[in-house]
Design a protein around this motif. Structure first.
Motif, PDB file in Angstrom:
ATOM      1  N   LEU A 248       0.826  -1.208   0.000  1.00  0.00           N
ATOM      2  CA  LEU A 248       0.000   0.000   0.000  1.00  0.00           C
ATOM      3  C   LEU A 248       0.864   1.263   0.000  1.00  0.00           C
ATOM      4  O   LEU A 248       0.533   2.255  -0.651  1.00  0.00           O
ATOM      5  N   THR A 249       2.000   1.229   0.702  1.00  0.00           N
ATOM      6  CA  THR A 249       2.922   2.362   0.713  1.00  0.00           C
ATOM      7  C   THR A 249       3.505   2.587  -0.686  1.00  0.00           C
ATOM      8  O   THR A 249       3.574   3.718  -1.169  1.00  0.00           O
ATOM      9  N   ALA A 250       3.911   1.498  -1.346  1.00  0.00           N
ATOM     10  CA  ALA A 250       4.468   1.603  -2.706  1.00  0.00           C
ATOM     11  C   ALA A 250       3.443   2.211  -3.655  1.00  0.00           C
ATOM     12  O   ALA A 250       3.768   3.097  -4.458  1.00  0.00           O
ATOM     13  N   LEU A 251       2.192   1.756  -3.575  1.00  0.00           N
ATOM     14  CA  LEU A 251       1.135   2.289  -4.431  1.00  0.00           C
ATOM     15  C   LEU A 251       0.864   3.761  -4.122  1.00  0.00           C
ATOM     16  O   LEU A 251       0.624   4.558  -5.027  1.00  0.00           O
ATOM     17  N   ALA A 252       0.892   4.120  -2.845  1.00  0.00           N
ATOM     18  CA  ALA A 252       0.650   5.512  -2.462  1.00  0.00           C
ATOM     19  C   ALA A 252       1.735   6.426  -3.018  1.00  0.00           C
ATOM     20  O   ALA A 252       1.463   7.538  -3.445  1.00  0.00           O
ATOM     21  N   ARG A 253       2.952   5.931  -3.065  1.00  0.00           N
ATOM     22  CA  ARG A 253       4.076   6.740  -3.550  1.00  0.00           C
ATOM     23  C   ARG A 253       4.135   6.811  -5.073  1.00  0.00           C
ATOM     24  O   ARG A 253       4.439   7.865  -5.633  1.00  0.00           O
ATOM     25  N   ALA A 254       3.899   5.660  -5.740  1.00  0.00           N
ATOM     26  CA  ALA A 254       4.167   5.597  -7.182  1.00  0.00           C
ATOM     27  C   ALA A 254       2.961   5.214  -8.035  1.00  0.00           C
ATOM     28  O   ALA A 254       3.080   5.130  -9.251  1.00  0.00           O
ATOM     29  N   GLY A 255       1.815   4.944  -7.436  1.00  0.00           N
ATOM     30  CA  GLY A 255       0.635   4.585  -8.218  1.00  0.00           C
ATOM     31  C   GLY A 255       0.686   3.153  -8.718  1.00  0.00           C
ATOM     32  O   GLY A 255       1.479   2.337  -8.255  1.00  0.00           O
TER      33      GLY A 255
ATOM     34  N   GLU B  69       9.429   0.751  -7.020  1.00  0.00           N
ATOM     35  CA  GLU B  69       9.020   1.203  -5.691  1.00  0.00           C
ATOM     36  C   GLU B  69       8.595  -0.005  -4.867  1.00  0.00           C
ATOM     37  O   GLU B  69       7.715  -0.746  -5.274  1.00  0.00           O
ATOM     38  N   THR B  70       9.238  -0.206  -3.718  1.00  0.00           N
ATOM     39  CA  THR B  70       8.954  -1.374  -2.888  1.00  0.00           C
ATOM     40  C   THR B  70       8.105  -1.040  -1.654  1.00  0.00           C
ATOM     41  O   THR B  70       7.584  -1.943  -1.022  1.00  0.00           O
ATOM     42  N   GLY B  71       8.033   0.248  -1.314  1.00  0.00           N
ATOM     43  CA  GLY B  71       7.278   0.628  -0.131  1.00  0.00           C
ATOM     44  C   GLY B  71       8.113   0.591   1.131  1.00  0.00           C
ATOM     45  O   GLY B  71       7.622   0.846   2.211  1.00  0.00           O
TER      46      GLY B  71
END
Length: 137
Positions: free
Chosen positions: A118-125, A133-135
């Protein structure tokens, strides 16, 4: 009627973190199990489950992603979404919006991987993996 639902059908706000700013990662907060007491659920206890709430901040890479694109670890799931004043179980094709509060069910073993995804998606979509992006911090 479950917790958080008013007898007249209104949804009470789900507790969660303050909205983050920009593309900062969401900060999950356990709400299903609390040390020293608090709410406990037998179904979650049977699988040693945890419930996290995550607010999708404005400008987050999570905004616009469809539920199926989250690709959470097997064993973690989006159990519900609170949008404005409505709680619903999302369909795979539903898109997340800024301000949505996600109710995520996971286990202690999968919690870190779920938070990192979820962190990776929040940062890089939605292209987080492709962009490397690994989060992780």
């Amino acid at each position: 009627m479950g917790p958080g639902v008013h007898p007249r059908g209104r949804v009470h706000p789900v507790p969660g973190p303050d909205p983050a700013v920009g593309r900062q990662a969401p900060r999950p907060r356990p709400v299903g199990r609390r040390p020293g007491g608090g709410h406990r659920d037998r179904a979650l206890d049977a699988v040693d489950g945890e419930v996290l709430t995550i607010t999708v901040p404005k400008g987050s890479g999570l905004a616009g992603i469809r539920i199926f694109e989250l690709r959470l670890p097997e064993g973690s799931a989006i159990a519900g979404v609170v949008r404005v004043d409505r709680l619903f179980v999302p369909a795979k094709a539903d898109r997340l919006r800024s301000g949505d509060q996600l109710i995520v069910v996971t286990t202690p073993r999968l919690r870190e991987a779920t938070e990192q995804r979820l962190t990776a998606l929040a940062r890089a979509g939605r292209l987080a993996r492709w962009l490397g992006e690994t989060g992780r911090d």
